[in-house]
Every structure is written in structure tokens, then in C-alpha cells.
Write an enzyme that holds these catalytic residues in place. Structure first.
Site, PDB file in Angstrom:
ATOM      1  CD  GLU A 119      -5.216  -4.484  -3.865  1.00 19.97           C
ATOM      2  OE1 GLU A 119      -5.455  -3.819  -2.842  1.00 19.97           O
ATOM      3  OE2 GLU A 119      -4.145  -5.063  -4.067  1.00 19.97           O
ATOM      4  CB  SER A 154      -0.956  -0.052   1.200  1.00 16.87           C
ATOM      5  OG  SER A 154      -1.987   0.890   1.061  1.00 16.87           O
ATOM      6  CG  HIS A 191      -5.572  -2.759   0.367  1.00 18.78           C
ATOM      7  ND1 HIS A 191      -4.689  -2.615  -0.676  1.00 18.78           N
ATOM      8  CD2 HIS A 191      -5.177  -1.859   1.307  1.00 18.78           C
ATOM      9  CE1 HIS A 191      -3.806  -1.670  -0.387  1.00 18.78           C
ATOM     10  NE2 HIS A 191      -4.077  -1.207   0.817  1.00 18.78           N
TER      11      HIS A 191
END
Length: 527
Positions: free
Chosen positions: A314, A195, A410
């Protein structure tokens, strides 16, 4: 595990003195502060030397940050925060004289939250695979990414912002000087992150100040191949960040730098968070002399092997917080796409049709995100164009206890990479994990962490012992799908990368790309 920290007196916003030099002094290792050290906040008083044995038996405090929402998927046990937050952690099983590959982890959190102390980032399992694992802390939010004209004027380089990146650069310099004392090879250093940590990896690869500091790069669900803002110049009608932050400071009744420095750290954090200010790395003319993508396109980045990828679901995790609103009716979806995509609407609706609005919208979010298909493939493609090897993956494995239906969300790959899939005690799992971990989960984790270690060791994942992970090339476009098994798929998303490249070029031409930059607090249909 060795946790190395510094402990200056508590104080107001101030600069980082050479805490790394103090560590070297403590270890008895010669160290000189590089000439490009961080000098931009007001200099702090010299730190006293350690005069006795220091027990590194606990993690240091996290950087100043607002707590994540408790009782939600993202919540985790509270961890102490402090301005005194710059430290590194080392896991090693090396013997004296060893020269093992070094893997340097950069945590995520949108540049506003996160900590190296999260249990899922424990480096024990990776270090057991004959690498030295290091995690770097860095400043966040206003402390790490605040730009202001007064800061630029007092800077030797004439810049402001990107202090968090400066911390990471300083940590990498320390590793070059000192990691051999822990059995690490300073000529075989891999930076990897997820990230915002992956944003930082791509930014460090683009920075001229990182030359020679690392030799491979791994990005998990994040890159800065989208348009960035500038500290001092307009970008596509977006105001310079120095001006934005100076205006915020004036509205917060602390217009001058000395007024800001008179605030305690907690007061500054409270005012910053109350106004929902975001943190972002910027084009500052020094650490990042230009847009990250422009640097890559010119071939001026660090030409090292890259492993880049994203997760198949995600947006599901952050979408559960309403950050990705989806129209309920197909007609509303079509109208929104036509308003947003203009001349590209028909192509968009062919690839993301209105017959299943939710599925199409979530896939479009994923493929257009900073950490999705378009940005991660751009990273690999531009690295390939510069003559450096790249490998690309999509992580599609759904945990066996996916009772919330989030799929490969995610962050879902993190425990598999670190070899902690059987441990359900981190911010990734408290709400998500209720059922048993299967043998398939553990086997996949072993194989995935093996791949990360091999890439860090050799800079390639090409075929060996019957396992083939072909290098990326823009003709074949091989993606490794990491699901129930490892499976190579050529061009698994035909037409989508090309669409988003055209949309990107169109948005830049229309000077409205600022609306496409990922902003989790912005709302709206971000494609």
C-alpha cells in the site's frame, strides 16, 4: 453506457436541487424528492425540463478540484471540472424486465480529487457479467466537506459538512426508485469503492440514513475505523471542524458565509488549495451521529455482508512522493519508535525489527493506515460480531511490468476488479506500464472480477464449484491472498492487529489519537 447529467446555469456555491428528480422526469419515471434532501447551501433556481432527446454520449465534468501533479505517477489527462458535477453513469446489457444485481462504484481521491470519468472505472466489462454497473459522482474538497457554524444554523437538521456523503445518499435513493428501468434489482445493490471511496462505503454503512439503500458493501484499501473529527465537538483535543474551517475562512478574508458565496467556484478552490486544506467526513450528528467505529461496536450499522481488503505494498506509491519518511539509520528508527510507541515499543520492534528499517517501516505504515490491516480487519471483525458475513483479502499480485519496484501498490487492484488490466490508458498506468500484460494478469483479473460479481449477486464467497473463500471469523482469521493464485492463509500477520488495537486504545486514553489520523500532507512518522 448511459451518462445522466444536469446542467444548471453557472453560478456560485449553492445547493443541489433535485437533479435526480430531473433525471426521472427525463426518463418518464415517477420520482419524489425524499424529505432528507440536501438543503444546506443556498438553494439554486429551478432547473428547466429537458424538452428533447438528450444524447448521453460523453462523461460529465468532474467535481471542482485542483489538478494532480502532471508528469508524475498520479498524473492523468486533464478532465473538465465544474460545480455542475452531480451525475451518475449506468452500464447495462439487461433486457426489459430483467432484475440484475446492481454494483455502485464510489471513486477515491482523498475526498479532494477523482472522477467517475477515469477510463479504469469503465463498467463495460463488469456489466458483461450480468450486473448493472453504476458510478456516482459527489462533491469534493470545500464543496463537499466544508463545515461552518452559519451553515449549521441555516440547515433544517442543524448540521454542516458531509455534503459529499449527502450526494452519495441521494444517488442511492435514485437507484432505489429508478434502477429497475435499466434492468437492475433495487433489492440487490452493492456499494463498492477504493481508498476514499472505501472510506465512504464504511461511512454509509454506519449512517442511519442509508437504511435499505444497499445490501452488500465492498471496501478496497480504506475504512473509517480510525478516530474521526467532529463538526461541532472536541475529539481528543482536536478542535471542532466547524471552528477550524471558520478560522480558515476568517484568515482567508471571507469570514461570513455570504463572503464565501460571493467567491466564484475557482476562487474558492484556489484559496482552499493554497492553504493545503484537507477534506474529511465528520461526525455531524445526522448523517454520522457518532464515530463510525462506535456505531459498528454498538451494532447500529447496516448489517450487510462485507468484503474488505488491502494491498500488500500500500505505501509504496504514495511513499514515492515522500509522504512516508523513513529514518536512514537503525538507531534513529528505534529512537523514533520509542518516542512514538511508548510502552508498546518493545512489542512494536519485535514485529517490525530494525534489522531492515525500510521494510519494517513500510509494513508498519501499511498495517496502521486507514486502509491497511488494522482498519480493514476491524471492519470485518465488527461486522462479524453483529452477525453479518464478512470476507477479507490481501492483494499481493505484482504487475508483470513492475519496473519501478512498487509491487502491489495502492490502487493496483482496480484494473483487475474492473477487468481492464490489458488497457493501459488510465491514471493507474501511464508511468507504471511499459511491458506487455501477461496471460496470468488477464486470468487473475477474470477471476477477481468474477469474485466481486458473485459477492454482489449472492452476498457470500463460501465454497462453490471447488473454490473456497471462507467467511471471516476472529478465531481462524482467514485471509484470501490474491497473488499468482488465490490462496487462503489463516492469521497471516500474527500479533500485528492486536498491537495496533492496543496502540489505538492507548492513544485515545492519552488524547493524542488525532496525530495518528491519516493526513497525506502532514509529514512525520505516522504509525
Amino acid at each position: 453506457m448511459v451518462s445522466i447529467e444536469r446542467h444548471p446555469p453557472a453560478g456560485r456555491v449553492r445547493g443541489t436541487t433535485s437533479y435526480l428528480a430531473e433525471v426521472a422526469t427525463f426518463l418518464g419515471i415517477p420520482y419524489a424528492l425524499p424529505p432528507t434532501g440536501n438543503r444546506r447551501w443556498k438553494a439554486a433556481e429551478p432547473m428547466p425540463k429537458w424538452g428533447a432527446v438528450r444524447f448521453a454520449d460523453r462523461m460529465g465534468p468532474a467535481a471542482m478540484q485542483a489538478p494532480l501533479p502532471q508528469g508524475t505517477i498520479l498524473s492523468h489527462p486533464d478532465w473538465p471540472t465544474s460545480e455542475d458535477c452531480l451525475y451518475l453513469n449506468i452500464w447495462t446489457k439487461a433486457e426489459p424486465g430483467d432484475m440484475r444485481p446492481v454494483m455502485v462504484w464510489i471513486h477515491g481521491g482523498g475526498f479532494i480529487s477523482g472522477s467517475t470519468a477515469y477510463p479504469e472505472y469503465d463498467g463495460t466489462a463488469l456489466a458483461a457479467k450480468d450486473v448493472v454497473l453504476v458510478s456516482l459522482a459527489y462533491r469534493l474538497g470545500a464543496f463537499g466537506f466544508f463545515s461552518h457554524p452559519e451553515l449549521a444554523r441555516e440547515s433544517a437538521e442543524g448540521v454542516s459538512g458531509n455534503y459529499g456523503l449527502s450526494d452519495l445518499l441521494q444517488g442511492l435513493r435514485w437507484i432505489q426508485e429508478n434502477i429497475a428501468a435499466f434492468g437492475g434489482d433495487p433489492d440487490c445493490v452493492t456499494i463498492f469503492g477504493e481508498s476514499a471511496g472505501a472510506w465512504a462505503v464504511s461511512q454509509l454503512q454506519a449512517s442511519p440514513l442509508s437504511d435499505g439503500l444497499f445490501h452488500r458493501a465492498i471496501g478496497q484499501s480504506g475504512s473509517s475505523m480510525t478516530r474521526m473529527r467532529s463538526a461541532f465537538a472536541m475529539v481528543d483535543d482536536a478542535l471542532p471542524v466547524e471552528q477550524v474551517h471558520a478560522s480558515w475562512a476568517a484568515n482567508a478574508r471571507v469570514p461570513r458565509l455570504r463572503d464565501l458565496r460571493d467567491l466564484s467556484a475557482s476562487e474558492l478552490l484556489q484559496r482552499w488549495d493554497a492553504d493545503m486544506m484537507l477534506a474529511e467526513a465528520v461526525v455531524d450528528g445526522w448523517i454520522l451521529p457518532a464515530q463510525v467505529r462506535d456505531i459498528f461496536e454498538a451494532g447500529n450499522h447496516q448489517k450487510v455482508p462485507v468484503l474488505a481488503g488491502f494491498n500488500s505494498d500500500e505505501p509504496e506509491l504514495l511513499g514515492s512522493f515522500g509522504l512516508y519518511p523513513i529514518p536512514e539509520e537503525a538507531a534513529d528508527y528505534i529512537a523514533l519508535v520509542r518516542a512514538r510507541m511508548g510502552d508498546h515499543s518493545d512489542e512494536f520492534l519485535t514485529l517490525f525489527p530494525a534489522d531492515d528499517v525500510r521494510q519494517s517501516a513500510m509494513q508498519a505504515y501499511r498495517d496502521g493506515l486507514q486502509g491497511g490491516l488494522s482498519s480493514m480487519e476491524s471492519w470485518a471483525r465488527l461486522n462479524f460480531s453483529a452477525g453479518a458475513e464478512s470476507h477479507v483479502y490481501i492483494f499481493s499480485h505484482k504487475p508483470s511490468d513492475d519496473h519501478m519496484g512498487l509491487g502491489a501498490y495502492h490502487m493496483a487492484e482496480i484494473p483487475y476488479v474492473f477487468g481492464h488490466v490489458a488497457r493501459k490508458s488510465s491514471f493507474v498506468y501511464p508511468v507504471l506500464a511499459t511491458g506487455p500484460v501477461t496471460d496470468a494478469d488477464i486470468e487473475l483479473s477474470e477471476r477477481m472480477s468474477d469474485c466481486w460479481v458473485r459477492f454482489a449477486s449472492e452476498g457470500t464467497l463460501r465454497a462453490v464449484n471447488g473454490f473456497g473463500w471462507p467467511a471471516y471469523c476472529p478465531i481462524r482469521r482467514p485471509f484470501m491472498e490474491i497473488g499468482k493464485a488465490f490462496e487462503v492463509n489463516d492469521n497471516p500477520f500474527p500479533g500485528r492487529y492486536e498491537l495496533f488495537e492496543k496502540v489505538r486504545a492507548s492513544f485515545i486514553a492519552q488524547r493524542k489519537f488525532r496525530n495518528q489520523v491519516y493526513n497525506p500532507r502532514d509529514g512525520g512518522f505516522k504509525l
